[in-house]
Design an enzyme around this catalytic site. Structure first.
Site, PDB file in Angstrom:
ATOM      1  N   GLN A  91       1.368   3.423   2.085  1.00 33.25           N
ATOM      2  CA  GLN A  91       2.108   3.599   3.354  1.00 33.25           C
ATOM      3  C   GLN A  91       2.757   2.294   3.827  1.00 33.25           C
ATOM      4  OE1 GLN A  91       3.155   6.047   5.058  1.00 33.25           O
ATOM      5  NE2 GLN A  91       2.152   7.645   3.862  1.00 33.25           N
ATOM      6  N   SER A  92       3.063   1.406   2.905  1.00 31.87           N
ATOM      7  CA  SER A  92       3.617   0.100   3.287  1.00 31.87           C
ATOM      8  C   SER A  92       4.931   0.222   4.064  1.00 31.87           C
ATOM      9  CB  SER A  92       3.847  -0.723   2.013  1.00 31.87           C
ATOM     10  OG  SER A  92       4.631  -1.846   2.294  1.00 31.87           O
ATOM     11  N   ASN A  93       4.955  -0.395   5.247  1.00 28.25           N
ATOM     12  CA  ASN A  93       6.220  -0.478   6.005  1.00 28.25           C
ATOM     13  C   ASN A  93       7.206  -1.357   5.254  1.00 28.25           C
ATOM     14  OD1 ASN A  93       5.302   0.946   8.356  1.00 28.25           O
ATOM     15  ND2 ASN A  93       4.156  -0.869   8.965  1.00 28.25           N
TER      16      ASN A  93
ATOM     17  N   ALA B  92       0.857  -1.191   0.000  1.00 30.60           N
ATOM     18  CA  ALA B  92       0.000   0.000   0.000  1.00 30.60           C
ATOM     19  C   ALA B  92       0.895   1.243   0.000  1.00 30.60           C
ATOM     20  CB  ALA B  92      -0.878  -0.021   1.239  1.00 30.60           C
TER      21      ALA B  92
ATOM     22  N   ALA C 236       7.448  -2.138   1.948  1.00 27.58           N
ATOM     23  CA  ALA C 236       8.035  -1.559   0.738  1.00 27.58           C
ATOM     24  C   ALA C 236       9.155  -0.587   1.110  1.00 27.58           C
ATOM     25  CB  ALA C 236       6.956  -0.858  -0.075  1.00 27.58           C
TER      26      ALA C 236
END
Ligand SMILES: Cc1ncc(COP(=O)(O)O)c(C=O)c1O
Length: 336
Positions: free
Chosen positions: A82-84, A80, A86
């Site tokens: 706000q992916s932690n 997403a 990624a």
């Protein structure tokens, strides 16, 4: 079949070390007192040495070892906006001299904040895709082909980096906690953690089997039903056991995961989460995030109130990070 200590040894040799382990194990005497026991500890995986910390660091040590073995120079990851995960892939890629390429799902925000801001600072190539669906994989593969055609060696990371290959990260984390308790002449009765894709819990549960300890792992699911979460955990744990030729098998009866704390949905904050974040900050000076660890803390508090633990149990709360998202909830949290 390989004996369990050889499996653990093989796991340790398989990873590339770049994220600074062990993380601290800290007692939480003030939270213990506020909740009337059991003996609470926190495992500070929010202090892994990558980005602003978090559980993905343990998984990525295995994933990047595989990528390096395959000669990769470009890491293509997704999640997403706000992916932690990624963001941590991008951070690890920079640390290992590789190019980070991200496919983030959701509309591009007008202002870059939280993990997205960090992605930008890391200089990741950021591609936005409006929605999830089969086209996501197609898009990732298309990018990989384009990079290959330009002479690069791309490596595609699936969402959450949760595959059997990365499960040993939390097998070794379990071993780390058990050793930290041994040094205190104590044993760990319970571990409480967040369950997203289930990779973290899969490693912890598999770890208890490989080490032959009685520690019970209790997960708070943040999106999946407890049936789906258990199935994912079992599949990942056994997939990992097969990879290493380990003579153990995890069954659904070995998995304890609750879905009662998802409440309004993934990423939706409620008063219980706000109170849990506030309590942790005001007793121990430690911050939790609203999406993952805040919900696991709601479960821990609720289970203590309902007498789930014995007063003299040693309970470890695994802090799995996610703090880059805290300020995205500024409106809700400033009304505390
Ligand atoms: C901060 C944080 N904690 C916990 C989790 C859940 O971990 P897992 O997907 O291994 O269940 C995630 C997953 O994204 C996370 O970002």
């Amino acid at each position: 079949m390989v004996n369990n200590s050889l499996v653990l040894q093989k796991m340790r040799k398989q990873k590339t070390c770049f994220a600074g382990f062990p993380t601290p194990l800290q007692p939480m005497p003030r939270l213990t007192e506020a909740l009337g026991g059991p003996n609470l500890y926190v495992k500070r995986d929010d202090m892994t040495d990558l980005s602003f910390g978090g559980n993905k660091a343990r998984k990525l040590e295995f994933l990047f070892a595989d990528a390096k073995n395959k000669g990769a120079d470009t890491m293509i990851s997704t999640g997403a906006v706000q992916s932690n995960c990624a963001c941590m892939v991008a951070s690890a890629a920079r640390r290992l001299g590789m190019k980070p390429v991200l496919v983030l799902v959701g509309p591009e925000p007008a202002v870059y904040d939280g993990n997205l801001l960090l992605d930008k600072l890391l200089g990741a190539e950021i591609n936005f895709l409006e929605t999830y669906g089969p086209h996501l994989e197609e898009y990732m593969n298309k990018l990989a082909k384009e990079y290959s055609a330009k002479g690069h060696t791309p490596y595609v990371v699936s969402a959450g980096a949760s595959v059997p290959l990365t499960v040993p990260g939390y097998v070794l984390a379990l071993q780390e906690v058990v050793s930290q308790f041994e040094a205190l002449n104590k044993t760990v009765d319970y571990i409480v953690c967040t369950c997203g894709t289930g990779g973290t819990q899969a490693g912890l549960v598999l770890g208890t089997k490989l080490l032959g300890v009685d520690t019970k792992v209790v997960g708070a699911s943040v999106f999946a039903s407890k049936e789906d979460a258990s199935k994912n955990i079992v599949e990942m744990a056994n997939g990992c056991a097969r990879l290493y030729g380990a003579d153990v098998c995890v069954g659904v009866d070995d998995v304890v995961v609750f879905d009662d704390y998802i409440k309004e949905g993934y990423g939706v904050i409620n008063n219980d989460v706000k109170d849990a974040i506030k309590l942790m900050a005001q007793t121990e000076g430690i911050f939790l995030d609203p999406i993952y660890t805040g919900k696991a803390m709601v479960m821990l508090i609720d289970k203590i109130k309902k007498g789930y633990f014995k007063k003299d149990d040693n309970v470890v709360f695994f802090h799995t990070g996610g703090l880059a998202a805290l300020c995205l909830y500024r409106d809700e949290l400033s009304k505390l």
